[in-house]
Design an enzyme around this catalytic site. Structure first.
Site, PDB file in Angstrom:
ATOM      1  N   VAL A 186      -2.416  -0.434   0.462  1.00  0.00           N
ATOM      2  CA  VAL A 186      -1.739   0.762   0.976  1.00  0.00           C
ATOM      3  C   VAL A 186      -2.240   1.192   2.352  1.00  0.00           C
ATOM      4  CG1 VAL A 186      -0.920   1.779  -1.193  1.00  0.00           C
ATOM      5  CG2 VAL A 186      -3.223   2.320  -0.359  1.00  0.00           C
ATOM      6  N   SER A 192      -6.040  -2.483  -1.338  1.00  0.00           N
ATOM      7  CA  SER A 192      -5.864  -3.424  -2.455  1.00  0.00           C
ATOM      8  C   SER A 192      -5.976  -4.891  -2.075  1.00  0.00           C
ATOM      9  CB  SER A 192      -4.521  -3.177  -3.138  1.00  0.00           C
ATOM     10  OG  SER A 192      -4.584  -1.973  -3.852  1.00  0.00           O
ATOM     11  N   LYS A 238      -8.696  -6.669  -3.780  1.00  0.00           N
ATOM     12  CA  LYS A 238      -8.611  -7.119  -5.176  1.00  0.00           C
ATOM     13  C   LYS A 238      -8.644  -8.642  -5.293  1.00  0.00           C
ATOM     14  CE  LYS A 238      -6.069  -2.899  -6.423  1.00  0.00           C
ATOM     15  NZ  LYS A 238      -4.739  -2.308  -6.687  1.00  0.00           N
ATOM     16  N   TYR A 259       3.007  -6.121  -6.317  1.00  0.00           N
ATOM     17  CA  TYR A 259       3.456  -5.212  -7.387  1.00  0.00           C
ATOM     18  C   TYR A 259       4.919  -5.485  -7.741  1.00  0.00           C
ATOM     19  CZ  TYR A 259      -0.609  -3.292  -5.163  1.00  0.00           C
ATOM     20  OH  TYR A 259      -1.834  -3.177  -4.595  1.00  0.00           O
ATOM     21  N   TYR A 316     -14.848   0.456  -7.522  1.00  0.00           N
ATOM     22  CA  TYR A 316     -13.441   0.262  -7.127  1.00  0.00           C
ATOM     23  C   TYR A 316     -13.113   0.986  -5.810  1.00  0.00           C
ATOM     24  CZ  TYR A 316      -8.386   0.630  -7.165  1.00  0.00           C
ATOM     25  OH  TYR A 316      -7.058   0.596  -6.782  1.00  0.00           O
TER      26      TYR A 316
HETATM   27  N1  GLN Z   1      -7.274   2.477  -3.394  1.00  0.00           N
HETATM   28  C1  GLN Z   1      -5.868   2.475  -3.622  1.00  0.00           C
HETATM   29  C2  GLN Z   1      -5.541   3.163  -4.928  1.00  0.00           C
HETATM   30  O1  GLN Z   1      -6.251   2.984  -5.851  1.00  0.00           O
HETATM   31  C3  GLN Z   1      -5.381   1.071  -3.619  1.00  0.00           C
HETATM   32  C4  GLN Z   1      -3.915   0.954  -3.898  1.00  0.00           C
HETATM   33  C5  GLN Z   1      -3.250  -0.084  -3.057  1.00  0.00           C
HETATM   34  O2  GLN Z   1      -3.723  -0.496  -2.016  1.00  0.00           O
HETATM   35  N2  GLN Z   1      -2.069  -0.485  -3.488  1.00  0.00           N
HETATM   36  O3  GLN Z   1      -4.584   3.875  -5.061  1.00  0.00           O
END
Ligand code: GLN
Length: 311
Positions: free
Chosen positions: A260, A63, A66, A242, A190
């Site tokens: 993650v 993420s 993003k 988050y 994505y």
């Molecule tokens: N690719 C992961 C997902 O969509 C990204 C989530 C993350 O890094 N928080 O679950």
């Protein structure tokens, strides 16, 4: 202030705790990563680099990507981006679906999964999925000034095969008419952006423009205006972790974006860009040891967006 001494001290102090937290295993390919890995890289605005641990080993940035796709989407669509995604902290998990129904399929912010999926849809405009993915890779290479950065195809495949939640989110948004492109195309973009593999050094370099008013001081490239850089930083601070964003702001006090894979990119405006990697996650899905390392760095340096810099 000797940043190399500080980063060495942080690495040493955290040694006994490496391996704490829970490695993300809902993406099977990520479950194989050694939980004791730890890397940290700081790059200041003069290009001086301070490194510790496994900072030159690539990991899945997930993420953290993003931030880069939001920057791209804002470049392509400007303020109309905000017709598709909000700017408020969600207060719920990164992959939550509950808010979406109440809010007619418009995600709260660009950093939760639903919001990032909406942003991928914006990046796709005028492109095939392959072209959009190539554009994202080129953009990150340009930010980091490193053409060797690539996507790990195994991670992308692994997540495509098991990303049922993300399919649910995307289908739900599609049902509200909130995605322009086919769900498979949007998620293809994505999943590939999340599968970018980068080292801490590369990641820190790619965030430098956010620490320097939108202009990468090493390449001289103006990536975004200073106003846009401040705004992206504001979103990272309020939404980048988050439902742990308030806690991160409290303990670290710098804009940051987690993934993650265990990576975090943090921005100390006017000072440095910092990347840290430790795969074990806390309950909010943010790197446990990585967050601690950044807290220690903020305490030692006094870097914070909430106080006047020390004289
Ligand atoms: N690719 C992961 C997902 O969509 C990204 C989530 C993350 O890094 N928080 O679950």
């Amino acid at each position: 202030m000797d940043l190399q001494e500080i980063i060495d001290d942080i690495y040493l102090a955290l040694q006994p705790r490496l391996g704490e937290g829970k490695v993300a295993d809902y993406i099977p390919q990520l479950a194989h990563v050694d939980p004791r890995k730890f890397g940290m890289a700081i790059i200041d605005l003069d290009g001086r680099i301070y490194k510790a641990g496994d900072c030159d080993e690539p990991f899945s940035i997930q993420s953290v990507s993003k931030v880069f796709t939001l920057t791209l989407a804002l470049g392509k669509h400007g303020e109309t981006t905000w017709n598709r995604v909000g700017r408020e902290p969600s207060g719920s998990a990164f992959n939550s679906i509950v808010q979406l129904e109440h809010e007619s399929g418009k995600p709260r912010n660009p950093f939760i999964n639903a919001g990032a999926i909406a942003v991928s849809d914006l990046v796709l405009a005028g492109h095939t999925p392959k072209e959009a993915i190539a554009e994202i890779v080129r953009f990150v290479q340009y930010l980091a000034d490193d053409p060797s950065i690539t996507i790990d195809p195994e991670v992308a495949r692994s997540e495509t095969a098991t990303g049922f939640r993300n399919f649910a989110l995307a289908n739900f948004m599609k049902s509200f008419g909130r995605l322009e492109h086919p769900v498979e195309h949007v998620l293809g973009v994505y999943f590939h952006q999340c599968a970018l593999a980068m080292t801490c050094t590369q990641l820190a370099r790619s965030g430098l423009f956010l620490a320097a008013n939108g202009k990468n001081p090493l390449t001289g490239h103006t990536v975004v205006s200073s106003q846009r850089a401040r705004r992206i930083n504001a979103l990272m601070l309020t939404c980048g972790h988050y439902d742990g964003s308030g806690d991160f702001a409290y303990h670290v006090g710098l804009p940051g974006k987690s993934g993650v894979g265990g990576g975090i990119l943090a921005v100390a405006p006017g000072r440095a860009s910092v990347a840290v990697w430790s795969p074990g996650l806390n309950d909010n899905g943010n790197s446990l040891i990585g967050s601690l390392a950044l807290e220690m760095l903020a305490n030692r340096t006094g870097w914070s967006v909430f106080g006047a810099p020390a004289a």
